[in-house]
Design a protein around this motif. Structure first.
Motif, PDB file in Angstrom:
ATOM      1  N   THR A  49      12.379 -13.660  -1.617  1.00 44.94           N
ATOM      2  CA  THR A  49      11.886 -12.653  -0.681  1.00 44.94           C
ATOM      3  C   THR A  49      11.465 -11.393  -1.436  1.00 44.94           C
ATOM      4  O   THR A  49      12.140 -10.973  -2.380  1.00 44.94           O
ATOM      5  N   VAL A  50      10.365 -10.821  -0.978  1.00 44.18           N
ATOM      6  CA  VAL A  50       9.915  -9.525  -1.475  1.00 44.18           C
ATOM      7  C   VAL A  50       9.940  -8.544  -0.312  1.00 44.18           C
ATOM      8  O   VAL A  50       9.707  -8.933   0.839  1.00 44.18           O
ATOM      9  N   TYR A  51      10.237  -7.289  -0.620  1.00 45.69           N
ATOM     10  CA  TYR A  51      10.400  -6.269   0.405  1.00 45.69           C
ATOM     11  C   TYR A  51       9.464  -5.091   0.143  1.00 45.69           C
ATOM     12  O   TYR A  51       9.051  -4.840  -0.985  1.00 45.69           O
ATOM     13  N   LEU A  52       9.192  -4.359   1.204  1.00 41.78           N
ATOM     14  CA  LEU A  52       8.486  -3.095   1.076  1.00 41.78           C
ATOM     15  C   LEU A  52       9.197  -2.090   1.972  1.00 41.78           C
ATOM     16  O   LEU A  52       9.117  -2.187   3.201  1.00 41.78           O
ATOM     17  N   GLN A  53       9.915  -1.177   1.352  1.00 42.56           N
ATOM     18  CA  GLN A  53      10.565  -0.096   2.092  1.00 42.56           C
ATOM     19  C   GLN A  53       9.556   1.034   2.240  1.00 42.56           C
ATOM     20  O   GLN A  53       9.035   1.538   1.239  1.00 42.56           O
ATOM     21  N   MET A  54       9.291   1.413   3.464  1.00 44.99           N
ATOM     22  CA  MET A  54       8.295   2.438   3.757  1.00 44.99           C
ATOM     23  C   MET A  54       8.974   3.616   4.446  1.00 44.99           C
ATOM     24  O   MET A  54       9.520   3.460   5.539  1.00 44.99           O
ATOM     25  N   ASN A  55       8.944   4.755   3.795  1.00 48.05           N
ATOM     26  CA  ASN A  55       9.536   5.977   4.334  1.00 48.05           C
ATOM     27  C   ASN A  55       8.463   7.026   4.563  1.00 48.05           C
ATOM     28  O   ASN A  55       7.347   6.914   4.046  1.00 48.05           O
ATOM     29  N   SER A  56       8.810   8.038   5.326  1.00 47.13           N
ATOM     30  CA  SER A  56       7.885   9.144   5.606  1.00 47.13           C
ATOM     31  C   SER A  56       6.520   8.627   6.041  1.00 47.13           C
ATOM     32  O   SER A  56       5.474   9.059   5.541  1.00 47.13           O
ATOM     33  N   LEU A  57       6.533   7.715   6.974  1.00 46.53           N
ATOM     34  CA  LEU A  57       5.294   7.062   7.397  1.00 46.53           C
ATOM     35  C   LEU A  57       4.348   8.042   8.069  1.00 46.53           C
ATOM     36  O   LEU A  57       4.776   8.974   8.779  1.00 46.53           O
ATOM     37  N   LYS A  58       3.060   7.807   7.838  1.00 47.48           N
ATOM     38  CA  LYS A  58       2.003   8.658   8.373  1.00 47.48           C
ATOM     39  C   LYS A  58       1.077   7.803   9.253  1.00 47.48           C
ATOM     40  O   LYS A  58       0.992   6.579   9.055  1.00 47.48           O
ATOM     41  N   PRO A  59       0.371   8.417  10.178  1.00 47.06           N
ATOM     42  CA  PRO A  59      -0.571   7.643  11.004  1.00 47.06           C
ATOM     43  C   PRO A  59      -1.564   6.852  10.162  1.00 47.06           C
ATOM     44  O   PRO A  59      -1.958   5.736  10.556  1.00 47.06           O
ATOM     45  N   GLU A  60      -1.945   7.367   9.014  1.00 51.18           N
ATOM     46  CA  GLU A  60      -2.906   6.665   8.163  1.00 51.18           C
ATOM     47  C   GLU A  60      -2.307   5.436   7.468  1.00 51.18           C
ATOM     48  O   GLU A  60      -3.029   4.686   6.801  1.00 51.18           O
ATOM     49  N   ASP A  61      -1.011   5.230   7.616  1.00 49.17           N
ATOM     50  CA  ASP A  61      -0.396   3.999   7.104  1.00 49.17           C
ATOM     51  C   ASP A  61      -0.547   2.837   8.095  1.00 49.17           C
ATOM     52  O   ASP A  61      -0.161   1.708   7.783  1.00 49.17           O
ATOM     53  N   THR A  62      -1.078   3.114   9.265  1.00 49.27           N
ATOM     54  CA  THR A  62      -1.286   2.070  10.264  1.00 49.27           C
ATOM     55  C   THR A  62      -2.240   1.008   9.722  1.00 49.27           C
ATOM     56  O   THR A  62      -3.350   1.314   9.283  1.00 49.27           O
ATOM     57  N   ALA A  63      -1.778  -0.244   9.742  1.00 46.48           N
ATOM     58  CA  ALA A  63      -2.566  -1.337   9.176  1.00 46.48           C
ATOM     59  C   ALA A  63      -1.808  -2.648   9.371  1.00 46.48           C
ATOM     60  O   ALA A  63      -0.628  -2.641   9.734  1.00 46.48           O
ATOM     61  N   VAL A  64      -2.509  -3.729   9.114  1.00 41.36           N
ATOM     62  CA  VAL A  64      -1.840  -5.015   8.953  1.00 41.36           C
ATOM     63  C   VAL A  64      -1.454  -5.123   7.477  1.00 41.36           C
ATOM     64  O   VAL A  64      -2.295  -4.924   6.593  1.00 41.36           O
ATOM     65  N   TYR A  65      -0.189  -5.431   7.236  1.00 44.39           N
ATOM     66  CA  TYR A  65       0.333  -5.514   5.876  1.00 44.39           C
ATOM     67  C   TYR A  65       0.482  -6.987   5.502  1.00 44.39           C
ATOM     68  O   TYR A  65       1.094  -7.770   6.238  1.00 44.39           O
ATOM     69  N   TYR A  66      -0.065  -7.329   4.336  1.00 41.32           N
ATOM     70  CA  TYR A  66      -0.082  -8.701   3.856  1.00 41.32           C
ATOM     71  C   TYR A  66       0.717  -8.825   2.556  1.00 41.32           C
ATOM     72  O   TYR A  66       0.632  -7.964   1.672  1.00 41.32           O
ATOM     73  N   CYS A  67       1.378  -9.930   2.435  1.00 48.45           N
ATOM     74  CA  CYS A  67       2.096 -10.289   1.224  1.00 48.45           C
ATOM     75  C   CYS A  67       1.196 -11.223   0.405  1.00 48.45           C
ATOM     76  O   CYS A  67       0.519 -12.090   0.970  1.00 48.45           O
ATOM     77  N   ARG A  68       1.194 -11.043  -0.923  1.00 47.90           N
ATOM     78  CA  ARG A  68       0.375 -11.879  -1.804  1.00 47.90           C
ATOM     79  C   ARG A  68       1.196 -12.290  -3.011  1.00 47.90           C
ATOM     80  O   ARG A  68       1.877 -11.461  -3.614  1.00 47.90           O
ATOM     81  N   ALA A  69       1.123 -13.562  -3.336  1.00 50.88           N
ATOM     82  CA  ALA A  69       1.778 -14.104  -4.530  1.00 50.88           C
ATOM     83  C   ALA A  69       0.707 -14.542  -5.521  1.00 50.88           C
ATOM     84  O   ALA A  69      -0.298 -15.137  -5.115  1.00 50.88           O
ATOM     85  N   TYR A  70       0.902 -14.242  -6.790  1.00 53.49           N
ATOM     86  CA  TYR A  70      -0.089 -14.669  -7.766  1.00 53.49           C
ATOM     87  C   TYR A  70       0.541 -15.013  -9.103  1.00 53.49           C
ATOM     88  O   TYR A  70       1.505 -14.392  -9.551  1.00 53.49           O
ATOM     89  N   TYR A  71      -0.044 -16.053  -9.720  1.00 47.75           N
ATOM     90  CA  TYR A  71       0.395 -16.534 -11.031  1.00 47.75           C
ATOM     91  C   TYR A  71      -0.842 -17.106 -11.694  1.00 47.75           C
ATOM     92  O   TYR A  71      -1.306 -18.177 -11.313  1.00 47.75           O
ATOM     93  N   TYR A  72      -1.404 -16.386 -12.618  1.00 43.94           N
ATOM     94  CA  TYR A  72      -2.665 -16.744 -13.253  1.00 43.94           C
ATOM     95  C   TYR A  72      -3.714 -16.950 -12.156  1.00 43.94           C
ATOM     96  O   TYR A  72      -4.023 -16.008 -11.436  1.00 43.94           O
ATOM     97  N   THR A  73      -4.235 -18.147 -11.966  1.00 44.55           N
ATOM     98  CA  THR A  73      -5.289 -18.358 -10.967  1.00 44.55           C
ATOM     99  C   THR A  73      -4.746 -18.796  -9.615  1.00 44.55           C
ATOM    100  O   THR A  73      -5.505 -18.987  -8.671  1.00 44.55           O
ATOM    101  N   MET A  74      -3.445 -18.949  -9.521  1.00 46.16           N
ATOM    102  CA  MET A  74      -2.832 -19.368  -8.251  1.00 46.16           C
ATOM    103  C   MET A  74      -2.552 -18.121  -7.414  1.00 46.16           C
ATOM    104  O   MET A  74      -1.828 -17.235  -7.837  1.00 46.16           O
ATOM    105  N   VAL A  75      -3.145 -18.090  -6.232  1.00 48.18           N
ATOM    106  CA  VAL A  75      -2.979 -16.950  -5.335  1.00 48.18           C
ATOM    107  C   VAL A  75      -2.674 -17.458  -3.932  1.00 48.18           C
ATOM    108  O   VAL A  75      -3.387 -18.341  -3.419  1.00 48.18           O
ATOM    109  N   TYR A  76      -1.635 -16.893  -3.331  1.00 48.21           N
ATOM    110  CA  TYR A  76      -1.281 -17.239  -1.954  1.00 48.21           C
ATOM    111  C   TYR A  76      -1.153 -15.966  -1.131  1.00 48.21           C
ATOM    112  O   TYR A  76      -0.690 -14.940  -1.634  1.00 48.21           O
ATOM    113  N   TRP A  77      -1.543 -16.089   0.136  1.00 49.12           N
ATOM    114  CA  TRP A  77      -1.483 -14.952   1.062  1.00 49.12           C
ATOM    115  C   TRP A  77      -0.660 -15.310   2.294  1.00 49.12           C
ATOM    116  O   TRP A  77      -0.690 -16.450   2.774  1.00 49.12           O
ATOM    117  N   GLY A  78       0.018 -14.314   2.827  1.00 53.20           N
ATOM    118  CA  GLY A  78       0.638 -14.449   4.129  1.00 53.20           C
ATOM    119  C   GLY A  78      -0.361 -14.076   5.216  1.00 53.20           C
ATOM    120  O   GLY A  78      -1.488 -13.679   4.938  1.00 53.20           O
TER     121      GLY A  78
END
Length: 116
Positions: free
Chosen positions: A78-107
């Motif tokens: 599992t990977v985490y993203l702790q987000m503090n002091s959030l601002k309206p401009e942080d509004t978005a869809v957040y995606y997780c990405r895994a990569y190893y050389y040319t192998m890339v996976y997205w959530g």
């Protein structure tokens, strides 16, 4: 099969905090560097933060430095993203990405809305 499943998004007031999680399966998580990206309405997807496979180094976009922290638990795949002091401009869809050389996976993403 490979899966990256994000969770933890939601509605939060400006100044608030959220912690996003991304649970990985179907590949050797500890070999992959991990990143969080985000895409706001009408904007291109942008890199938010990255962390090395061992967790010993991380990088952040200037817009989130000092407010967001990326971390990982290789025992829990599992990977985490702790987000503090959030601002309206942080509004978005957040995606997780895994990569190893040319192998890339997205959530599929989790929506974060920062609004009063």
């Amino acid at each position: 099969q490979v899966q990256l499943v994000e969770s933890g998004g939601g509605l939060v007031q400006p100044g608030g905090s959220l912690r996003l999680s991304c649970a990985a399966s179907g590949f050797t998580f500890s070999s992959y560097a991990m990143s969080w990206y985000r895409q706001a309405p009408g904007k291109e997807r942008e890199l938010v933060a990255s962390i090395a496979s061992t967790g010993n180094s991380a990088n952040y976009a200037d817009s989130v430095k000092g407010r967001f922290t990326i971390s990982r638990d290789n025992a829990k795949n599992t990977v985490y993203l702790q987000m503090n002091s959030l601002k309206p401009e942080d509004t978005a869809v957040y995606y997780c990405r895994a990569y190893y050389y040319t192998m890339v996976y997205w959530g599929k993403g989790t929506l974060v809305t920062v609004s009063s």
